[in-house]
Design a protein around this motif. Sequence first.
Motif, short mmCIF file in Angstrom:
data_model
loop_
_atom_site.label_atom_id
_atom_site.label_comp_id
_atom_site.label_asym_id
_atom_site.label_seq_id
_atom_site.Cartn_x
_atom_site.Cartn_y
_atom_site.Cartn_z
N HIS A 1 0.83 -1.21 0.00
CA HIS A 1 0.00 0.00 0.00
C HIS A 1 0.86 1.26 0.00
O HIS A 1 1.58 1.52 0.96
CB HIS A 1 -0.92 -0.02 1.21
N GLN B 1 1.45 5.43 -0.21
CA GLN B 1 0.83 6.71 0.12
C GLN B 1 1.19 7.73 -0.95
O GLN B 1 2.15 7.57 -1.69
CB GLN B 1 1.32 7.20 1.49
N GLU B 2 0.39 8.81 -1.02
CA GLU B 2 0.68 9.89 -1.95
C GLU B 2 1.99 10.58 -1.57
O GLU B 2 2.40 10.55 -0.40
CB GLU B 2 -0.47 10.92 -1.94
N GLN C 1 -4.03 18.42 1.42
CA GLN C 1 -4.08 18.71 2.85
C GLN C 1 -2.75 19.35 3.24
O GLN C 1 -1.69 18.91 2.79
CB GLN C 1 -4.29 17.42 3.65
N ASP D 1 -5.06 14.24 -0.78
CA ASP D 1 -6.00 13.27 -0.22
C ASP D 1 -6.76 12.67 -1.40
O ASP D 1 -7.58 13.35 -2.02
CB ASP D 1 -6.96 13.98 0.75
N PRO D 2 -6.48 11.42 -1.75
CA PRO D 2 -7.10 10.85 -2.95
C PRO D 2 -8.62 10.68 -2.84
O PRO D 2 -9.31 10.62 -3.85
CB PRO D 2 -6.41 9.49 -3.10
N ARG D 3 -9.15 10.65 -1.61
CA ARG D 3 -10.60 10.52 -1.45
C ARG D 3 -11.34 11.78 -1.86
O ARG D 3 -12.43 11.72 -2.43
CB ARG D 3 -10.95 10.16 0.00
N THR D 4 -10.74 12.94 -1.54
CA THR D 4 -11.40 14.22 -1.83
C THR D 4 -10.74 14.98 -2.96
O THR D 4 -11.26 16.01 -3.39
CB THR D 4 -11.39 15.11 -0.58
N GLU D 5 -9.60 14.48 -3.44
CA GLU D 5 -8.82 15.15 -4.49
C GLU D 5 -8.43 16.58 -4.09
O GLU D 5 -8.35 17.47 -4.92
CB GLU D 5 -9.60 15.16 -5.82
N THR D 6 -8.20 16.79 -2.78
CA THR D 6 -7.72 18.08 -2.30
C THR D 6 -6.38 17.88 -1.60
O THR D 6 -6.08 16.80 -1.09
CB THR D 6 -8.71 18.72 -1.30
#
Length: 79
Positions: free
Chosen positions: A22, A24-25, A49, A42-47
Amino acid sequence: MFSIEHEFDSTVVTLVDEGKSHLQEDITINLFEDCITLEQLDPRTETVQKITLSIAQAEDLAAALDLPEGVYRIAREET
């Protein structure tokens, strides 16, 4: 893997998570004269952090990497 770039007002360090498991970005660390920022997508929100650390907080973090469990205070010279 990481890269280091010197910009006009900061040094930019980018940490790349390499490996088979796994991943991470990438994390981008901007080192300014008065603070340090850490940014990660954050790949879930494409923003992106963003966390901002004072120089004192960054010094505490660096010291904490080499200390056992406990509570510490670093003595600093008054400026």
